[in-house]
Design an enzyme around this catalytic site. Structure first.
Site, PDB file in Angstrom:
ATOM      1  N   THR D  40       0.698   2.112  -7.057  1.00  0.00           N
ATOM      2  CA  THR D  40       1.557   3.110  -6.485  1.00  0.00           C
ATOM      3  C   THR D  40       2.650   3.729  -7.462  1.00  0.00           C
ATOM      4  O   THR D  40       3.076   4.795  -7.319  1.00  0.00           O
ATOM      5  CB  THR D  40       2.581   2.265  -5.304  1.00  0.00           C
ATOM      6  OG1 THR D  40       1.621   1.814  -4.460  1.00  0.00           O
ATOM      7  CG2 THR D  40       3.448   3.113  -4.469  1.00  0.00           C
ATOM      8  N   HIS D  43       1.196   6.709  -9.146  1.00  0.00           N
ATOM      9  CA  HIS D  43       1.159   7.803  -8.406  1.00  0.00           C
ATOM     10  C   HIS D  43       2.556   8.562  -8.402  1.00  0.00           C
ATOM     11  O   HIS D  43       2.609   9.753  -8.542  1.00  0.00           O
ATOM     12  CB  HIS D  43       1.033   7.372  -6.843  1.00  0.00           C
ATOM     13  CG  HIS D  43      -0.527   7.022  -6.550  1.00  0.00           C
ATOM     14  ND1 HIS D  43      -1.554   7.844  -6.689  1.00  0.00           N
ATOM     15  CD2 HIS D  43      -1.008   5.775  -6.279  1.00  0.00           C
ATOM     16  CE1 HIS D  43      -2.525   7.196  -6.300  1.00  0.00           C
ATOM     17  NE2 HIS D  43      -2.507   5.729  -6.089  1.00  0.00           N
TER      18      HIS D  43
END
Lengths: 343, 343, 343, 343
Positions: D40, D43
């Site tokens: 994450t 990202h």
């Protein structure tokens, strides 16, 4: 004996005389009294692609039925001649790891009556004794005749506890209509039926649905959210098999809820697994057949106790010889469940 | 404010003026409207051995109640002033391993209102916001007032699925009577009530019992066997707490069935563990309190949906000042559940 | 064929020639290779009160065994001649509601080999084909021979998940010792063995116990509390059958924990149900036999994968003719499990 | 204090000084010692479409961490200053029906640290006391630092019992590798790892996988069938998120088996629901986060007992200032899990 037969590899069925089946030592002979027509029978009637790959004519059709035991093999101990019975139509191997751990409903050696071997649209059918379920007097013949699809509904709804919960049923064919009634009888706090056909919704209401949603008129996902304070339904029973129905079923379910898929889509379905399954923490269960034999005992108990009246779903009764009228009524949408009387 | 108080270490209770409680930051002040008298309150009234070891007077009694939120602490976000609420009376630590894994009902740091700290037989009670359950309009004040004992019944009956099953309830005090109704509403196929008092059996019948067994007249184990084709009940809810009731509960349960023990025996009980538990493969579950907060949500859903009417159990309504009439009615067996009206 | 026989209604057993049993159509004939002596066999040897009420001599003893299929009836499809097999010794009806819902282990029509019908302390035994479990090559003969008591341990420990939990085993006879190993192999975080005999505790340690508690020297309830930060064990397996063991099992279990009772007390036991079961919210489960056939498949998988070595429990191997030496070694406490070699 | 910050709506991260956060009354201040980099975080680093829709810069990143309590708010009772702790990074409402019934992991009001509010890539982080889990001495700092992704693996594998079962793990990123180890420690009989990258398969072997399948070289569905006598795996953990991985996961699972989906596909996935889910009677479960707080307690117990060594997965340790090296190692596939040391 008279039977409804698929005579050869082409559309159509006919009532003709066939020999009565032999009786294995661990089986019983049943004089059939009532039998239900299933959507599967329509596929075989029309000789669709699935039928062409699966069915080997000549074949006696029919897998939903009840009747009376008239003869039993020498190894049979659990039923008597004269007993009224219905029967699980999935004949399984009994000794694989699935069968031995309570998962006989997905045995890989399953042979289905009326599909893989001769069935029950006939004066007599022979069944392994293990597959029988005796029927108490309190249950009418025509109700016992549809224990197969009713069992699909029981398997779906009672996969896990519904007491006090909100249950949505997507698709109100006969099994969906039964599911509405089962959810109501099993203590669901609110039952929401989703179905485009107005007359089916009306039967759903008679079966106990609190909310009737026509997906052509209202967004069913929104309707369920409104009915549930925004959470979504605790349990969703998908009985339509349509891609739109399946996607809406996943979306109308609350986080950590339970979606049970019974309706069979024809092709692969595009699903937003990330948004509609994973981030929601859903439990999705594929429903096939009936749990052997937990479902049968539940079903018998509910009906014998009068907890559930399935009469509104049985829209047509016809003598076996007039089976094509039943098929036409099912195809027009006029009929929900058609029960044949075997003379 | 007016409150029913245990003034000192001796029998008796009195209504007197006490100061209104302080409000912690994470708590709410509730204007109490209705409260139920529990058997526990009678023990405290009589100052029995258990009370002498547990209660530290002066103490405001009462743990079954409902009311309206009139003030909230600055850290409270989940309720509004004006909300109608009931509340879990077990105040638990919230951070032990039991609390953190869904077993707060057996937290070892539990403090019970009306027992370990001031309770709800008063114009106002202060509760941690976590313990509140908002009450929908569809549920009457006096029904919400008895969510504590009703929750005992829900916890017991819905410990595991009862749909389509035979449920026996041994002992029909208020919780047993509630349990009959819950089992019926949750889809039990047959509900058998066992109770010596004729008027309690009559209420059990109104709550939905199919079979009424007076253990003074009929052997309840035999009665259950007859009702179940010899198998025994699938589920037995033991609500009597008597040694004879407990032993019969184990015996009337079918093999591999489920016995839920809620009634509290005063002393150790002799049990034939080999014959009545082990060889039968029983599941025995000790029921205390309510699951936090699964039970509360189930209860609210059942009552808001009208699946269950508990009115037959609420035999007496009295203003708080006349609480002793309620105690006398409970002791004479005339009353099932007594609800106090707080002016 | 040679067999260990109870010749008449009096103490003693003898090895003698008996006729080989007949072969029903749905059964197989097994050439027995190894068999385990069970405590039950000792009861029959001594002709105690229980034996006098249950056993009808002459009877071939033995219910723990393995061997090779040498003949099969015409209706048998799931095994081949030459297969190495062990078998469930409980022969059940197969068609009652218990058998049909996964509870065959408590079928009320159970007939046990070596108890209610001729058993496996013989060159040959005949078993219904349904009762067989094929044995992979990776599992040694003598390990397969004790699948019956090992299955009791698997049934007890794997009744519900033990991964990451603290498991206490009270009483380290052969089944208790097996249970220690099963708990360890199934991912228990800590295994506590409670047993007065020092050599049994030593075997428990070899089976993987982390803590060894001699209840004659230390209070086992306190020992478990200390080992668990005051909470108590998540799971307790009661294998002693003694009243003191049972009471300590209930007390050493944490609130909302799981106590599984397998050891059989001779008489009724006084239990503080209020304090030790109800207020604690315990789950108590009576363990009898093995789940048919979930337990057998688990056991086979564990042993075939090498997750569990049961060798430390098999303390004695003897030819069948010297069975009395085995009985004496068991009675002296010198032996844990004795395996007989059938010539 | 120093922190890794997303300064604005564009690619990149930087280490800069930010003010230390305020301390609410029910929260604690933690001096962070170790933190793990998650996919994450990558990202957000790249400012992809998902980040653009979710992240509001400036934001301190990081949700996997451990540290020491240095200050606590006045309402905190469950931890002490000086305690070593890890913490659940999902901050949930605590009072919705999901939170109140053990489903806080799918609370609709979830706020995630390092995503929706400032996170733990900083010298200090402030967390609600409810979210903390104390870390026993037996667990190393860097192991405690990755309890968030390790908890994903525990949640997935222990969703339901794996003892004695065959478990396939599809996709061996850090969570998949952890899952291999958890399955092994929890008593799986056989663990099959499916992953194209050779160095990941090598780590999978060190974590305990029995079978290593490169889907570029072998059909993983066939490989699993061969390993399971044709049945398929009992449990499949889908950790790849790729459409091919998901479809193979469904196909390699045995009938009535359990598929747990954790890997997140970017787009909708075409699934043969009829053939791969419904006719197989599968149970499919969407895994998000960790069960609060069952998963945390399991994880702590496994690691404190030494059942599971996660060291092989922690391939890189770096001081916080060099975080970009960690990101590059993850993107090249060289790193499995990167742990940052907060100075």
């Amino acid at each position: 004996m008279r039977a409804i037969v698929k005579p050869g590899p082409e559309p159509g069925l006919e009532v003709r005389d066939v020999p009565s089946p032999d009786l294995p030592q661990d089986a019983v002979r049943i004089r059939v009294r009532r039998a239900g027509i299933c959507g599967t029978d329509l596929h075989i009637y029309h000789w669709d692609r699935w039928s062409q790959g699966r069915i080997h004519p000549p074949l006696v059709l029919g897998h939903e039925f009840m009747g009376e035991v008239v003869e039993r093999g020498p190894l049979v101990g659990n039923v008597e001649v004269g007993d009224r019975v219905s029967a699980e139509g999935h004949i399984v191997c009994g000794h694989c790891e699935l069968c031995r751990t309570g998962n006989g409903h997905v045995c890989r050696e399953t042979s289905i009556i009326g599909v893989d071997r001769d069935g029950a649209f006939a004066e007599e059918v022979v069944m392994p004794a293990t597959n029988l379920i005796p029927i108490p007097d309190a249950i009418a013949d025509e109700h016992a005749a549809v224990f197969d699809p009713l069992g699909n509904a029981f398997h779906t709804v009672l996969h896990d506890d519904v007491a006090g919960k909100t249950v949505a049923v997507v698709g109100c064919g006969p099994i969906g209509l039964f599911a509405v009634g089962v959810a109501r009888a099993a203590g669901a706090a609110r039952v929401i039926a989703v179905e485009p056909a107005a007359d089916r919704l009306e039967i759903a209401e008679r079966m106990g649905a609190d909310d009737l949603v026509d997906p052509g008129a209202d967004d069913p996902v929104e309707a369920v959210r409104e009915a549930t304070g925004g959470y979504g339904a605790d349990v969703v029973c998908e009985m339509s098999g349509s891609p739109a129905g399946i996607r809406s079923a996943l979306r109308m379910c609350r986080n950590a809820g339970s979606v049970r898929l019974l309706g069979l889509p024809k092709d692969a379905v595009e699903v937003d697994l990330a948004g509609d399954v994973i981030f929601k923490g859903l439990h999705v269960y594929g429903v096939v057949g009936r749990r052997m034999y937990r479902t049968w005992i539940q079903m018998r108990n509910f009906l014998a106790a009068g907890l559930l009246d399935i009469d509104p779903v049985l829209t047509h009764r016809l003598p076996m010889e007039r089976f094509e009228e039943g098929i036409r009524a099912m195809e027009s949408g006029e009929a929900a469940k058609v029960v044949l009387e075997i003379p």
